[in-house]
Design a protein around this motif. Sequence first.
Motif, PDB file in Angstrom:
ATOM      1  N   ASP A  61       0.879  -1.167   0.000  1.00  0.00           N
ATOM      2  CA  ASP A  61       0.000   0.000   0.000  1.00  0.00           C
ATOM      3  C   ASP A  61       0.923   1.224   0.000  1.00  0.00           C
ATOM      4  O   ASP A  61       1.641   1.475   0.958  1.00  0.00           O
ATOM      5  N   GLN A  99       0.574   4.228   0.317  1.00  0.00           N
ATOM      6  CA  GLN A  99       0.403   5.252   1.342  1.00  0.00           C
ATOM      7  C   GLN A  99       1.158   4.920   2.619  1.00  0.00           C
ATOM      8  O   GLN A  99       1.582   5.799   3.344  1.00  0.00           O
ATOM      9  N   GLU A 100       1.300   3.607   2.843  1.00  0.00           N
ATOM     10  CA  GLU A 100       1.941   3.207   4.085  1.00  0.00           C
ATOM     11  C   GLU A 100       3.423   3.558   4.092  1.00  0.00           C
ATOM     12  O   GLU A 100       4.016   3.739   5.156  1.00  0.00           O
ATOM     13  N   ILE A 101       4.042   3.616   2.903  1.00  0.00           N
ATOM     14  CA  ILE A 101       5.497   3.823   2.880  1.00  0.00           C
ATOM     15  C   ILE A 101       5.878   5.080   2.109  1.00  0.00           C
ATOM     16  O   ILE A 101       7.050   5.302   1.830  1.00  0.00           O
ATOM     17  N   GLN A 102       4.900   5.869   1.768  1.00  0.00           N
ATOM     18  CA  GLN A 102       5.140   7.013   0.887  1.00  0.00           C
ATOM     19  C   GLN A 102       6.224   7.944   1.434  1.00  0.00           C
ATOM     20  O   GLN A 102       7.207   8.264   0.741  1.00  0.00           O
ATOM     21  N   SER A 103       6.044   8.339   2.672  1.00  0.00           N
ATOM     22  CA  SER A 103       6.961   9.336   3.212  1.00  0.00           C
ATOM     23  C   SER A 103       8.374   8.774   3.317  1.00  0.00           C
ATOM     24  O   SER A 103       9.358   9.440   2.969  1.00  0.00           O
ATOM     25  N   GLU A 104       8.462   7.560   3.744  1.00  0.00           N
ATOM     26  CA  GLU A 104       9.792   6.971   3.897  1.00  0.00           C
ATOM     27  C   GLU A 104      10.452   6.761   2.535  1.00  0.00           C
ATOM     28  O   GLU A 104      11.669   6.940   2.383  1.00  0.00           O
ATOM     29  N   ARG A 137      10.020   8.572  -0.132  1.00  0.00           N
ATOM     30  CA  ARG A 137      10.514   9.867  -0.643  1.00  0.00           C
ATOM     31  C   ARG A 137      11.826  10.259   0.017  1.00  0.00           C
ATOM     32  O   ARG A 137      12.761  10.747  -0.634  1.00  0.00           O
ATOM     33  N   LYS A 171      10.276  -2.419   7.460  1.00  0.00           N
ATOM     34  CA  LYS A 171       9.068  -2.148   8.252  1.00  0.00           C
ATOM     35  C   LYS A 171       8.298  -3.412   8.596  1.00  0.00           C
ATOM     36  O   LYS A 171       7.352  -3.369   9.371  1.00  0.00           O
ATOM     37  N   LYS A 218       0.217   2.838  13.252  1.00  0.00           N
ATOM     38  CA  LYS A 218       0.674   1.745  12.409  1.00  0.00           C
ATOM     39  C   LYS A 218       1.759   2.273  11.464  1.00  0.00           C
ATOM     40  O   LYS A 218       1.629   3.368  10.928  1.00  0.00           O
ATOM     41  N   PRO A 219       2.818   1.515  11.242  1.00  0.00           N
ATOM     42  CA  PRO A 219       3.884   1.969  10.354  1.00  0.00           C
ATOM     43  C   PRO A 219       3.328   2.345   8.991  1.00  0.00           C
ATOM     44  O   PRO A 219       2.555   1.609   8.393  1.00  0.00           O
ATOM     45  N   GLY A 220       3.735   3.514   8.527  1.00  0.00           N
ATOM     46  CA  GLY A 220       3.274   3.958   7.219  1.00  0.00           C
ATOM     47  C   GLY A 220       2.154   4.943   7.317  1.00  0.00           C
ATOM     48  O   GLY A 220       1.939   5.737   6.413  1.00  0.00           O
ATOM     49  N   ASN A 221       1.417   4.896   8.425  1.00  0.00           N
ATOM     50  CA  ASN A 221       0.304   5.834   8.551  1.00  0.00           C
ATOM     51  C   ASN A 221       0.765   7.186   9.072  1.00  0.00           C
ATOM     52  O   ASN A 221       0.100   8.175   8.906  1.00  0.00           O
ATOM     53  N   LYS A 222       1.916   7.195   9.713  1.00  0.00           N
ATOM     54  CA  LYS A 222       2.394   8.427  10.294  1.00  0.00           C
ATOM     55  C   LYS A 222       2.878   9.357   9.182  1.00  0.00           C
ATOM     56  O   LYS A 222       3.689   8.977   8.346  1.00  0.00           O
ATOM     57  N   GLY A 223       2.394  10.538   9.174  1.00  0.00           N
ATOM     58  CA  GLY A 223       2.864  11.534   8.222  1.00  0.00           C
ATOM     59  C   GLY A 223       2.401  11.294   6.796  1.00  0.00           C
ATOM     60  O   GLY A 223       2.973  11.820   5.854  1.00  0.00           O
ATOM     61  N   THR A 224       1.405  10.494   6.649  1.00  0.00           N
ATOM     62  CA  THR A 224       0.930  10.242   5.298  1.00  0.00           C
ATOM     63  C   THR A 224       0.334  11.512   4.700  1.00  0.00           C
ATOM     64  O   THR A 224      -0.443  12.193   5.335  1.00  0.00           O
ATOM     65  N   ARG A 225       0.732  11.783   3.487  1.00  0.00           N
ATOM     66  CA  ARG A 225       0.158  12.947   2.815  1.00  0.00           C
ATOM     67  C   ARG A 225      -0.746  12.467   1.697  1.00  0.00           C
ATOM     68  O   ARG A 225      -0.397  11.562   0.953  1.00  0.00           O
ATOM     69  N   HIS A 226      -1.885  13.035   1.620  1.00  0.00           N
ATOM     70  CA  HIS A 226      -2.837  12.611   0.602  1.00  0.00           C
ATOM     71  C   HIS A 226      -2.896  13.651  -0.494  1.00  0.00           C
ATOM     72  O   HIS A 226      -2.823  14.820  -0.235  1.00  0.00           O
TER      73      HIS A 226
END
Lengths: 306, 765
Positions: free
Chosen positions: A248, A250-255, A257, B50, B757-765
Motif C-alpha cells: 500500500d 500510502q503506508e510507505i510514501q513518506s519513507e 521519498r 518495516k 501503524k507503520p506507514g500511517n504516520k505523516g501520510t500525505r494525501h
Amino acid sequence: MSYLDPEVLARLEGLRLYPRFAEKSAAAGSKLTHSAKGSSLEFVDYKIYTPGDDPRRIDWKVFGRKDRYFLRSYEGETNCNLWVVLDASRSMSFKGPQAKMSKWDFACKTALGLVYVALKNRDACGLALFADGLLEIIRPKSSWEILSQSAHVLDSFKSFGLQTAFEKSFKSLAGETAKRSLMAVISDFFGSNTEEPAGAFEALAAEKHELLAMRIVDPFEEELSGLAPGPCRLLPLEVGREKAMEIDFQEIQSEYRQRWRQEEQAFARRLGRRRIDYAVFRTLEDPGSALARYLTQRSGAGPTEF
Amino acid sequence: MLSFFSPLYVTAGIAAAGFVVFIHYYSRRAARREFAFSNLRLLREILYAKLPKKRLADALLAFLRAAAVLMIFLFLAKPLLRGVAGRDESRRGRGKDVFWFVVDVSYSMGFKDAGGITALERVRQAAGLTAEVLKRTYRNCRIGLLSFSDAVEGNLILAPTHDIVLLRQSLDRLAVLPKQTGQAAWVEWLAAGKRDGPHEIGGVFVFTDMAKHGFNDEQKNSPPSQLNRDGPPIIFIAAGSGSGKNRRLAAVYDENKGEAEIRIDCFGDDRGKSPVALRIEEAEKGSVLAAMRVNDCQASTVPLERFLPGAPAKERALLLKLEQDRLPIDDTRPLAIARPVRGGVLIIDGEPGRRADEGESFYVREALKSMRYAGRWSWIVEEEANRIFNEPSRSAGASGPNSVPEALRSGAAAAQQIWLLNAHKPAPAFVSFLRNFIQDRRHKLIVSLGPGSDLKNLGELLTVLFGQAQEAGEGRLAIKGLRQKDEKWLGNFSATIFNETDWRKIKVNKYFPAVNLPDSSETLLAFEVPGKEEIPLLIKLNSYQAQIFLLTTTIDAGWTNLPFKGAFPVIIRGLLEAVVSEPLAREAQVGGYWTAPAQTLGYSSVSLISPSGRKLSPTYPSHSPLGRGQLGPTTPRESVGGEGDSGFICLGPLEEPGFYKFSWGGLPVSGLREELPQILAAYLPDNAPESDLTRAVGRDLKVLLGAGAKWTIIPMSEVFKNPKKASMFLAAKEISRPVLLGVFLLLAAESLVVLLKPGNKGTRH
C-alpha cells in the motif's frame, strides 16, 4: 510516431554542448567545437562575447565598428566525439499516472535533441543503446545522416533489455572508442543496487572520457503519488532479484521519498567527486525545454537540477 | 439462552471472532490492482525494514478486533447467577441468597462407573465443590438440600443453611433408593411448596445422572412452567457416567391390526450392543408369562400375541420388565399393557336410496362424518346380508377393517353393534343370528322402523308389538329429565343451545307406536305435539342381555324432517356414542391426568373407574392447565374449564397402570355410555421422541420451565476442575459494566494502533 520532434529541435537552436576537457586542454588543441585565436583553421562565424570567454579571442576590429565584443570562431579539427548513450532496459518503459510520456519516449527525444545540437555545430556524434550489454551502436560522424540514422534506430526499437548492466555496457562502449569523448548517458540509473551505476561511471571516467549523467525520472518514481489509496500488487519490470510484491503506497510514501532523496544525493555527490555532470529530467515536462535549459545552464555553469 | 455455558453461544462467539480475524487478514491481501513498477528494489528495502513492526501491528489489530467481538458476546451473555442479591452485602437477607441443591437419589445413581465410583459419590464431590464456590462468591448465601427420586424424599430435606459442614454431613447421609427418577417432583416441590419462594431462590443446582428426562405431557404444561418464568436459574450438574445410556420400554398399538407390540428403545453409546432380558408378568397375579432375551434391542418389536396366545377373554394388565441390565437405568417401572377391545358397528340398511344422496344411510353417514371412529363402521344392504347368511361361502364385496363378510361370519367376535335401518324382510338365518347376537350383554342393536319394516319378525325379536303407522305433525323433541333451566348436557348441546334450536319446527309425519313395551324399557327421546300425548321416538329396551335401541320413525325425509335439522347429528352421535365401545384404548401416563374436551365427554358428572374399581372424580391437579395454581378436588361444575369449544375435563391422577373406564352420571342416556373410551394408563408414552438423553432433558426442561426460564446443563468435570473458573462463570458479580468498558478500551486501543501503524504516520494525501 517519430522521436524526431521538430518542436524539440526548434527549442535547441543556437545551443551548444561544450566539453569541459576541451577548455582545460585548449592549449593542446583538444576540443569538440571550439574557436581559438591564431589557429590556422578556416573562419566560421562571430560569437557574442560572454563573460568567461577568452578575451584574447576578441576581434577588436569588429569592436571598433560595432562597439560590442565579438569572438571569431574557426572550424578546427575535431579530435573529440559526442556519444549519446541511451538506457534501453525495461525500466525505461515505465510511465506513471501523472507523466505525459514514458521515460523511454522522453529519453529518445532528448537523445535526438543532443545529436541535433552536436550536428548543428558540426561535431561528430554517435549513438549507443545499452541494457544488459550494448544493444545498438552508431559510430560517431559529423554528417546529418547520423540524425536520421539515430531516429530510425530509436523509432524502430522494440526489444528492451531484461535488466540493466551498467558496468558491462560502459566497458563495451569504452572499447568501441579510443578517442577521448564526451559521453551523455541518458538513463534512470536503476541498477541492482545504488553502487552499480555510480561504479560504472567512475570506471568510464577513469578512461578520461567526460561524462554527462542525465537521469530520466517519472514523477511517480520520485513521489509515489497519484494513485488511489489501497493495496497494489507490483510486478518487476526487469528480471533480477526483485519479485512481485503487494504494497500500500500510502503506508510507505513518506519513507520512500526520504530514501529516494538520500540515494539521489549520494549518487550525485559520488558523481560530483569525479566531476561527472549530473542532471535530472522529469517526464512531467517537455523534453525540448528541459534539454534547452540544461544546455543553457551548463554552458553558463548554472545549476544542473531540472 | 445467552449463557456462558451454552455451547451454541460459545461457538457463535468464537466463530464471530474468527470471522473478524479472517476478514482482517483477507482484506489485507485483497490487492485488486496490479501494475509493473520500475523501482521495486527501494520499495522492497523499505518494506522489509518495516515488516516486523507491520506484522506486529497487524496481529495486534486482529487480536483487538477479535477480543472486542468476544467481549461484546460476553457482555450479551452475562453470567448464570447474575442479579443474585448476594453481591450486595448491604442487602443481605433480603435478596436471592438461597441456593438449593437438588440431588437425585434414584436407583440409577448407585451405578458405578469404570473407576468404581457411584454417581451419588460423584454428586457428593460435585456438591461439595459447588458449595465452596458459592460460599466464596456469596459469603452469606444459604444452601438447602433436597433429594428426590420419583418424588421428593421428605425425610432427606435440609433447610437452607449457612453451615457448609452440616450440608456435607447431609450429603454424606444420602443413599440410593430403589426408586425411579421423576424430575418433575422437585420442580413442583420448589414451586408449589413456596419454600423461600421461586423468586427468592438464587439458583437451583440439580445433581443427576440424566438417566432419563422423566417428564410427561401433563407436567410439561404444568404451572411451574409459568411460575418459573422469572424464577431462578436451574443448573443441571451431570454427575452420571456421561455415556447417557438408557433403555426404555414402550408399547405400540397398531390400530389397523388391533394388536399391540412391545418396543425396547435403547439410547446412548451402548445402543444395540448388549442383549436385554425382558420379562413379562401378569399384573394382578404376578405370575411370569414370558421371559426372553432380546439381542438387538434397537429394533426389537415383540408382538403381544407371542405372550398372549389366542384372543383373551378379558383384558389383563401385564408388567414388562427389563432385567439383568448392565446399564445405569432405573427405568424398571413396569409397563401395563393389554389387548384392546375390538369394536365395530354393522349397519344393515333395509331401504337404500337409489342415489348416493338419499336414503337413511346417507343421512347417518353425513352425521357421522366427523366422528373419530367413523372409519370403523361397515355398511351393508339388507339383501346382501340375507344372501350372506343364506350362502355362508359367498364373499361379499365389502372391504375394510370391519368388512361385512368378516364381521358376519365371525359372528359376535367382531361386530358388537348392529344397526338395522328399516329392515324389510330379514332372512330367517339372519334373524336367528340377531337373536344369538343379543344374547351377549356386550352387544347392542339399533333398530329403526320405516314403512317397509318387517314389524312381525322384528317385533318378535324385540318382544315388542307395533301398531299401525300413525301421523303426528309439527312438534317439539323432548328428552326425559331435561328442563329449560337445567344446565345439563346432551351430547354437544348445552341446555341453552338445546332450547335455542327450533325444535318446534321439527315434524314427525309418521311413526310406529310401540306397545307392550317391557317394564325395563325407557323412553330416551320423545316428540311432543300440543294437545297430544307424548310420542316416544327413541326407546331403550333391555332384551335378553343386550341393549336394543328402537327408533319408531325413519330418518327418511318422507316420515320426518329431522335429518335436515341441526339437532339430528347430535342425536345420531349421542346414540352411537352410547352404543359403541371405544375400540381402542387411549394411552395415558401413570401418575398423570386424563384430560379431554368437554364436548367429547359431554358430561360434567363423568368420572373414571380405575382397574381396581376405584372411582376418580374430576379434580384440579396442581399442574393442570385448568388449575391456575389451585389445588385439590373441585365440584363437577367447576371442573369444566374454558369456554365454548375450549372446555376440558380433567380426571385423575391415574395411579394404577391398566385400563380405566368412564362412568357417567344420572342422566337418562348416561347408562348408555358405560363402555365409552377406555384409558390405558402406562408409565411411559410410546410416542415421546428421544434421540438423545441430554437433548431430551433440555427439550423437556424448556417446556417444563417455560421459554423464559434460565437453565443449563454443565458437565461436572468441565467446570469444577477449576473452582476459580467456576466462580467466575457462576458469579453474580456484575461483569457487564467491566466488559462494556473493556470493549470501549479495546476499540480505543484499536484506533490507536491504526493511527500508529507503520506507514500511517505523516501520510500525505
